[in-house]
Design a protein around this motif. Sequence first.
Motif, PDB file in Angstrom:
ATOM      1  N   ARG A   9      -8.032   1.999   5.524  1.00  0.00           N
ATOM      2  CA  ARG A   9      -9.411   1.827   5.069  1.00  0.00           C
ATOM      3  C   ARG A   9      -9.508   0.818   3.917  1.00  0.00           C
ATOM      4  O   ARG A   9     -10.416  -0.005   3.880  1.00  0.00           O
ATOM      5  CB  ARG A   9      -9.955   3.183   4.606  1.00  0.00           C
ATOM      6  CG  ARG A   9     -11.408   3.185   4.199  1.00  0.00           C
ATOM      7  CD  ARG A   9     -11.904   4.610   4.033  1.00  0.00           C
ATOM      8  NE  ARG A   9     -11.147   5.358   3.050  1.00  0.00           N
ATOM      9  CZ  ARG A   9     -11.472   5.437   1.765  1.00  0.00           C
ATOM     10  NH1 ARG A   9     -12.535   4.832   1.318  1.00  0.00           N
ATOM     11  NH2 ARG A   9     -10.727   6.133   0.926  1.00  0.00           N
ATOM     12  N   ALA A  61       0.834  -1.210   0.000  1.00  0.00           N
ATOM     13  CA  ALA A  61       0.000   0.000   0.000  1.00  0.00           C
ATOM     14  C   ALA A  61       0.867   1.258   0.000  1.00  0.00           C
ATOM     15  O   ALA A  61       0.535   2.252  -0.654  1.00  0.00           O
ATOM     16  CB  ALA A  61      -0.937  -0.007   1.201  1.00  0.00           C
ATOM     17  N   VAL A  62       1.986   1.213   0.710  1.00  0.00           N
ATOM     18  CA  VAL A  62       2.930   2.343   0.674  1.00  0.00           C
ATOM     19  C   VAL A  62       3.483   2.498  -0.735  1.00  0.00           C
ATOM     20  O   VAL A  62       3.556   3.607  -1.281  1.00  0.00           O
ATOM     21  CB  VAL A  62       4.095   2.136   1.679  1.00  0.00           C
ATOM     22  CG1 VAL A  62       5.183   3.181   1.464  1.00  0.00           C
ATOM     23  CG2 VAL A  62       3.589   2.189   3.111  1.00  0.00           C
ATOM     24  N   MET A  99      -0.408   5.174  -1.128  1.00  0.00           N
ATOM     25  CA  MET A  99      -1.613   5.452  -0.349  1.00  0.00           C
ATOM     26  C   MET A  99      -1.247   6.216   0.923  1.00  0.00           C
ATOM     27  O   MET A  99      -0.180   6.028   1.483  1.00  0.00           O
ATOM     28  CB  MET A  99      -2.314   4.144   0.028  1.00  0.00           C
ATOM     29  CG  MET A  99      -2.936   3.428  -1.157  1.00  0.00           C
ATOM     30  SD  MET A  99      -3.811   1.944  -0.604  1.00  0.00           S
ATOM     31  CE  MET A  99      -4.257   1.247  -2.194  1.00  0.00           C
ATOM     32  N   GLN A 128      -5.776   5.797   3.858  1.00  0.00           N
ATOM     33  CA  GLN A 128      -6.175   4.919   2.751  1.00  0.00           C
ATOM     34  C   GLN A 128      -5.673   3.496   2.974  1.00  0.00           C
ATOM     35  O   GLN A 128      -6.369   2.525   2.693  1.00  0.00           O
ATOM     36  CB  GLN A 128      -5.638   5.455   1.422  1.00  0.00           C
ATOM     37  CG  GLN A 128      -6.363   6.696   0.942  1.00  0.00           C
ATOM     38  CD  GLN A 128      -5.640   7.376  -0.215  1.00  0.00           C
ATOM     39  OE1 GLN A 128      -4.435   7.218  -0.404  1.00  0.00           O
ATOM     40  NE2 GLN A 128      -6.389   8.155  -0.980  1.00  0.00           N
ATOM     41  N   ARG A 129      -4.440   3.395   3.499  1.00  0.00           N
ATOM     42  CA  ARG A 129      -3.898   2.065   3.779  1.00  0.00           C
ATOM     43  C   ARG A 129      -4.790   1.339   4.764  1.00  0.00           C
ATOM     44  O   ARG A 129      -5.089   0.153   4.603  1.00  0.00           O
ATOM     45  CB  ARG A 129      -2.505   2.183   4.413  1.00  0.00           C
ATOM     46  CG  ARG A 129      -1.404   2.510   3.440  1.00  0.00           C
ATOM     47  CD  ARG A 129      -0.101   2.745   4.206  1.00  0.00           C
ATOM     48  NE  ARG A 129       0.496   3.995   3.811  1.00  0.00           N
ATOM     49  CZ  ARG A 129       1.361   4.699   4.530  1.00  0.00           C
ATOM     50  NH1 ARG A 129       1.737   4.270   5.723  1.00  0.00           N
ATOM     51  NH2 ARG A 129       1.852   5.819   4.076  1.00  0.00           N
ATOM     52  N   PRO A 170      -1.738   7.097   4.965  1.00  0.00           N
ATOM     53  CA  PRO A 170      -1.961   6.165   6.076  1.00  0.00           C
ATOM     54  C   PRO A 170      -3.442   5.813   6.236  1.00  0.00           C
ATOM     55  O   PRO A 170      -3.788   4.661   6.492  1.00  0.00           O
ATOM     56  CB  PRO A 170      -1.445   6.945   7.290  1.00  0.00           C
ATOM     57  CG  PRO A 170      -0.386   7.829   6.730  1.00  0.00           C
ATOM     58  CD  PRO A 170      -0.866   8.222   5.361  1.00  0.00           C
TER      59      PRO A 170
END
Lengths: 238, 269
Positions: free
Chosen positions: A146, A134-135, A139, A143-144, A141
């Motif tokens: 959710r 995700a990083v 994204m 968004q990661r 934090p």
Amino acid sequence: MSSYPYAFHAGEPLSGLTEFTHSLPSVGAGLWVTVQATVLGAALALLLAFVLGFMARSRRLLVRGSSRVVVEFFRGTSLYVQMFWLFFALPILGFKLVPLACAVVAFGLNYGAYGSEVVRGALDAVPRGQREAAVALSMTPWQRMRLVVLPQAWPQMIPPFNNLLIQLLKCTPLMSLITISDVTFQMDQLRSTTGDTATAYLLLLVVYFVLAYALTLAMNGLESVAKARLGQPAGGRA
Amino acid sequence: MLTDESPTPTESGAAAPAVRFDQVVKRYGDNTVLDHLDLEVGRGERVTLIGPSGSGKTTILRLLMTLERVTEGVVHVDGEPFSHMPGRGGRLVPADERHLRARRRRIGMVFQHFNLFPNMKVLDNVTEAPVHVLGMDRDEAAERARGLLELVGLADKQDAHPTRLSGGQQQRVAIARALAMRPDILLLDEVTSALDPELVAGVLDVLRDIAHGTDITLLCVTHEMGFARDVSDRVLMFDGGRVVESGPPERIFGSPEHGRTREFLGAVL
């Protein structure tokens, strides 16, 4: 009690079955109170579990620390005493809650504290590679959390949440100690009017079992849906 | 080379290498993984990092993806500080999350263990980041994702769950997912190491197509020497946190100068 006139006015005792039938409305009212307290208490507990669980993973010591203190306090003090404190001591400080609110707040705080550990554990259990991916997609934090972490952690939370939910349900008879007429209280009234202790308490056992099993079925359904979304076999135990 | 239509506003940005490591040190406790490393990767250059496990190759990629922080030194991307940002009085200070987030968008990564999101179907794995991070319209993102899935040979799998795919298929989805963010620099971290041998070729074919069909800057860590030979402009031999030897693949594989390189190649080839 005035709602059970027959026992006092009838010349001869009515049969137990008739008595039980006549008292169904009051038992039903008690059942409704029990269900309300369970659902509201669980809703508050769920909210607190997430708030405290997220705080427990904060990078800031102060946030993490305050979550720790709250969790340890409400997990480490008796639910019974917490409820008494809210009911008897809080009014002395000038805050008066209706009895049901005292019960719901006590259930919420106590089980929210336990639940926060469930949330924290499940979030920590999502593999590190998922966050890294995700990083790598830039994204934020939030968004990661959710889009990636929470949807994967959630199915892990459901079985331990189910345990806590059933425990919460089974703690609700404590409410009768702060003047709330839950199903245990009503059934106890029935027991004293009929004198049929064995039947009354047997019925009560059945009532709690049926409620607990209904909760389990609902939670298993929730778990199957959540797991199916992860492409895992449903693996329901129902 | 510089034209007035150069998209990069700063002069240094336009002429600078895509990636520059300046005396970078990375330590974990007492273990020094990168030891005052200097490294440059030009724009559009394809660089392969080879060397024994634990020699710091993967750490280089992880530093670029901001999954790790440098202990000392500075990483530059496009001539601008990446691991650091200008602080008070122009001095460079370690970058904060906001700086990293703004800069890392140009870089994509494919991982050894794919790390597809199991909570999303294949197509959503490829569309979610463009929609949420780049703000792309969902239909457009889906359209592009289908194109990318076609590129990696998985157009028919868009509605599948990642867990239902083979390792090779998962890795190809992961490649499509990284490309969907339109990175200028793509990092490949041992992308075939976790695959069954018969699945390796399919993934490498996709990567060859990408290497030959785009001008993306590639940094790969790999043990697939044939692949390294095919796609690389330059091969870097790593050992003990330092570059032991570097050069075009023909020379590194054909006539390595350094004893350590010969020893390593003798063991893996």
